[in-house]
Design an enzyme around this catalytic site. Sequence first.
Site, mmCIF file in Angstrom:
data_model
loop_
_atom_site.group_PDB
_atom_site.id
_atom_site.type_symbol
_atom_site.label_atom_id
_atom_site.label_comp_id
_atom_site.label_asym_id
_atom_site.label_seq_id
_atom_site.Cartn_x
_atom_site.Cartn_y
_atom_site.Cartn_z
ATOM 1 N N ASP A 1 0.835 -1.190 0.000
ATOM 2 C CA ASP A 1 0.000 0.000 0.000
ATOM 3 C C ASP A 1 0.880 1.253 0.000
ATOM 4 O OD1 ASP A 1 -3.061 0.773 0.865
ATOM 5 O OD2 ASP A 1 -1.609 2.174 1.688
ATOM 6 N N ASN B 1 -2.619 13.005 -3.529
ATOM 7 C CA ASN B 1 -3.769 13.393 -4.362
ATOM 8 C C ASN B 1 -4.276 14.782 -3.999
ATOM 9 O OD1 ASN B 1 -4.346 11.552 -6.358
ATOM 10 N ND2 ASN B 1 -5.704 10.324 -5.098
ATOM 11 N N HIS C 1 -5.142 14.592 -8.919
ATOM 12 C CA HIS C 1 -5.329 13.177 -9.261
ATOM 13 C C HIS C 1 -4.368 12.695 -10.340
ATOM 14 C CE1 HIS C 1 -8.656 12.112 -6.676
ATOM 15 N NE2 HIS C 1 -9.116 13.338 -6.874
ATOM 16 N N GLU D 1 -5.096 2.303 -3.717
ATOM 17 C CA GLU D 1 -3.656 2.489 -3.843
ATOM 18 C C GLU D 1 -2.900 1.269 -3.321
ATOM 19 O OE1 GLU D 1 -4.997 4.488 -0.005
ATOM 20 O OE2 GLU D 1 -5.744 4.267 -2.040
#
Length: 190
Positions: free
Chosen positions: A14, A22, A27, A57
């Site tokens: 992760d 972000n 984005h 993610e």
Amino acid sequence: GGETANDMVVFLIDVDHFKAVNDRHGHAAGDELLRQFAERLRTVFRVSDHLVRWGGEEFLVVARDTPRSRATELAERVREAISGTPFVHAGTPLRITASIGWAPLPWDPAAPQALGWEAVVALADLALYTVKQGGRDGWLGLLPQAPLPPEADLAWLMKRMPRMLTSGELSLASNLNTDRLAHLIASQAR
């Protein structure tokens, strides 16, 4: 544990603090980061390993023909591949780290049917979540040190996990403080 030729290791990886990237950079930056992140993972794993995007993610990697004894080395290579060199977005270096959880598949080579694929992914996910709580930029593997009884399934294991950690029937491998991680797991499992 015994090494078997068909051993696999399931990794869940992760991006730490992805939402912050972000929010701060937009984005497009997030998408670019995930692309670069996946490329770095591919430098650690082999072409024959399965690497897929898993959720927002997260990445799921199934390292095939990989003995569980090599999982810590792979996990550390992933951690270093991500945190060792800054990512770059629009000329700005971003220091990114990863949290990594893993578990062997089959969980118990002597009873390969006892905990299936979904259960092992759930255990890798538990390990990942524990790393997130325990400081990030790290990895945690869950390793059985005792055979499972025939009736064992994920719920059976989760219920007994705190006791198994204490008795040594389950061991933790991590670059972080394993006592702290064991405490975090025990508090979740109840």
